[in-house]
Scaffold this motif. Structure first.
Motif, PDB file in Angstrom:
ATOM      1  N   SER A 204       7.444  58.766  15.441  1.00 42.64           N
ATOM      2  CA  SER A 204       8.405  57.685  15.641  1.00 42.64           C
ATOM      3  C   SER A 204       9.410  57.778  14.494  1.00 42.64           C
ATOM      4  O   SER A 204       9.116  57.383  13.361  1.00 42.64           O
ATOM      5  N   THR A 205      10.578  58.335  14.763  1.00 42.42           N
ATOM      6  CA  THR A 205      11.508  58.692  13.686  1.00 42.42           C
ATOM      7  C   THR A 205      12.203  57.483  13.059  1.00 42.42           C
ATOM      8  O   THR A 205      12.588  57.542  11.897  1.00 42.42           O
ATOM      9  N   TYR A 206      12.354  56.413  13.811  1.00 44.30           N
ATOM     10  CA  TYR A 206      13.095  55.255  13.299  1.00 44.30           C
ATOM     11  C   TYR A 206      12.478  54.684  12.016  1.00 44.30           C
ATOM     12  O   TYR A 206      13.212  54.428  11.040  1.00 44.30           O
ATOM     13  N   PRO A 207      11.162  54.435  11.940  1.00 43.28           N
ATOM     14  CA  PRO A 207      10.598  53.907  10.687  1.00 43.28           C
ATOM     15  C   PRO A 207      10.810  54.835   9.490  1.00 43.28           C
ATOM     16  O   PRO A 207      11.030  54.361   8.371  1.00 43.28           O
ATOM     17  N   TYR A 208      10.758  56.143   9.718  1.00 45.59           N
ATOM     18  CA  TYR A 208      10.982  57.090   8.629  1.00 45.59           C
ATOM     19  C   TYR A 208      12.426  56.987   8.125  1.00 45.59           C
ATOM     20  O   TYR A 208      12.672  56.971   6.915  1.00 45.59           O
ATOM     21  N   LYS A 209      13.360  56.941   9.051  1.00 51.31           N
ATOM     22  CA  LYS A 209      14.771  56.842   8.660  1.00 51.31           C
ATOM     23  C   LYS A 209      15.052  55.516   7.969  1.00 51.31           C
ATOM     24  O   LYS A 209      15.808  55.469   6.986  1.00 51.31           O
ATOM     25  N   LEU A 210      14.453  54.430   8.470  1.00 51.13           N
ATOM     26  CA  LEU A 210      14.673  53.120   7.850  1.00 51.13           C
ATOM     27  C   LEU A 210      14.085  53.069   6.444  1.00 51.13           C
ATOM     28  O   LEU A 210      14.700  52.514   5.523  1.00 51.13           O
ATOM     29  N   ALA A 211      12.906  53.657   6.269  1.00 47.86           N
ATOM     30  CA  ALA A 211      12.290  53.693   4.937  1.00 47.86           C
ATOM     31  C   ALA A 211      13.159  54.500   3.970  1.00 47.86           C
ATOM     32  O   ALA A 211      13.372  54.090   2.815  1.00 47.86           O
ATOM     33  N   ALA A 212      13.684  55.643   4.428  1.00 44.96           N
ATOM     34  CA  ALA A 212      14.549  56.461   3.578  1.00 44.96           C
ATOM     35  C   ALA A 212      15.835  55.712   3.242  1.00 44.96           C
ATOM     36  O   ALA A 212      16.319  55.759   2.100  1.00 44.96           O
ATOM     37  N   PHE A 213      16.402  55.023   4.224  1.00 49.21           N
ATOM     38  CA  PHE A 213      17.640  54.281   4.001  1.00 49.21           C
ATOM     39  C   PHE A 213      17.425  53.156   2.986  1.00 49.21           C
ATOM     40  O   PHE A 213      18.244  52.945   2.084  1.00 49.21           O
TER      41      PHE A 213
END
Length: 337
Positions: A204-213
């Motif tokens: 699930s890529t969205y949580p990874y991108k949100l955490a990085a952001f």
């Protein structure tokens, strides 16, 4: 550890050792300048996590930088120095929370739309401090007393501020180096290369991108905090899109995909800026320093598409090519003779 990894580690170690020794051989101007550049390096590392790590081009990074700076001033008491133990985490947390809000909305878009949404959120933050009494309007606000940590750390001293900034830079670099080698970092690399394939494998890529952001925004807030404490002053220009563009140029100039590139790019950009601003060297042309800086950046991108971090490899390749060419010519001459 491979030879390539050893050379990278050696470069970073020598780089930080040189920074640690610099104040002992420099005056106040040099200490202040390099302190500013190290803050820009932290700022560049925050964006490198997004662009180089996850392939997310954010054009609103200055908002998080500015929020960290404004929190350092707005939360500081007027009559006594604030403690770093709570002021620094509060500024970083404020920037991280705003990044969480911005990321949760902007990450639902892609490509140029993502860039424009992040820019829009940054401009919103800019006009909040520019057009309301909260941020002192266009005049900005001053920090009455710089924070400290009892008798251990006094950031009133330029040298103390220098070493505190250096410690923060080393901590951020090491943290990101470990993070990008972890499972989380490998997931971000996969998202950068092919997000659709990552989804197909069950990520699930969205949580990874949100955490990085969010993490990127928090680190940018740390840089803003340090900048506010160093100068003792903040103004809305710290949130302008010009600064977001400048930090993007830094990581491109240094080399995307490399933490070392963020360090090199920040120092190269800031030193080139100071060089072209020098009236002692350029006279009246120093007023047009943007022109000289722009030409150098264009040349660097044209001849070093992978950034300054790739310069040693290109030099070795050209040297090896020259030696090979010389050997072939010598062999041909021998055969002919």
């Amino acid at each position: 550890m491979t030879h390539n990894e050893t050379s990278k580690f050696a470069f970073v170690a020598v780089f930080f050792v040189a920074l640690a020794a610099f104040p002992f051989f420099s005056g106040n101007f040099g200490v202040d300048l390099v302190s500013k550049i190290m803050i820009y390096a932290i700022f560049a590392l925050s964006l490198e996590l997004l662009v180089g790590g996850a392939g997310l081009v954010c054009f609103g990074q200055a908002a998080f930088f500015g929020i960290g700076a404004y929190m350092a001033v707005l939360l500081s008491p007027e009559s006594e120095p604030a403690s770093l133990l709570w002021l620094l985490p509060a500024a970083v947390l404020a920037a991280g929370l705003y990044a969480l809000v911005v990321g949760s909305l902007s990450l639902r878009t892609k490509g140029v739309y993502f860039i424009m949404v992040t820019l829009a959120f940054a401009q919103m933050a800019y006009f909040v401090v520019h057009d309301t009494p909260l941020g002192g309007g266009s005049d900005g606000i001053y920090l009455n007393m710089k924070p400290g940590l009892g008798s251990l750390i006094h950031l009133d001293s330029p040298v103390a501020m220098y070493f505190f900034t250096l410690a923060c830079l080393v901590a951020v670099f090491v943290f990101l180096a470990v993070l990008l080698r972890s499972r989380f970092g490998r997931a971000l690399a996969g998202i950068r290369v092919n997000e659709q394939r990552m989804r197909a494998t069950g990520f699930s890529t969205y949580p990874y991108k949100l955490a990085a952001f969010t993490l990127s925004g928090a680190i940018a807030g740390l840089a803003g905090f340090l900048f506010a404490v160093k100068d003792g002053f903040v103004n809305p220009e710290m949130m302008s899109w010009h600064l977001s563009g400048a930090v993007l140029v830094m990581i491109i100039l240094g080399g995307l995909g490399h933490l070392r590139g963020a360090l090199i790019g920040a120092f190269a950009f800031a030193l080139l800026q100071e060089f072209f601003k020098s009236e002692a060297i350029f006279g009246d042309f120093a007023k047009h320093w943007h022109l000289g800086l722009g030409l150098v950046i264009i040349a660097a991108v044209a001849f070093l598409p992978h950034g300054l971090v790739d310069l040693p490899a290109q030099l070795r390749a050209r040297l090896a090519g020259g030696l090979t060419g010389g050997s072939e010519l010598g062999g041909a001459a021998t055969k002919k003779g």
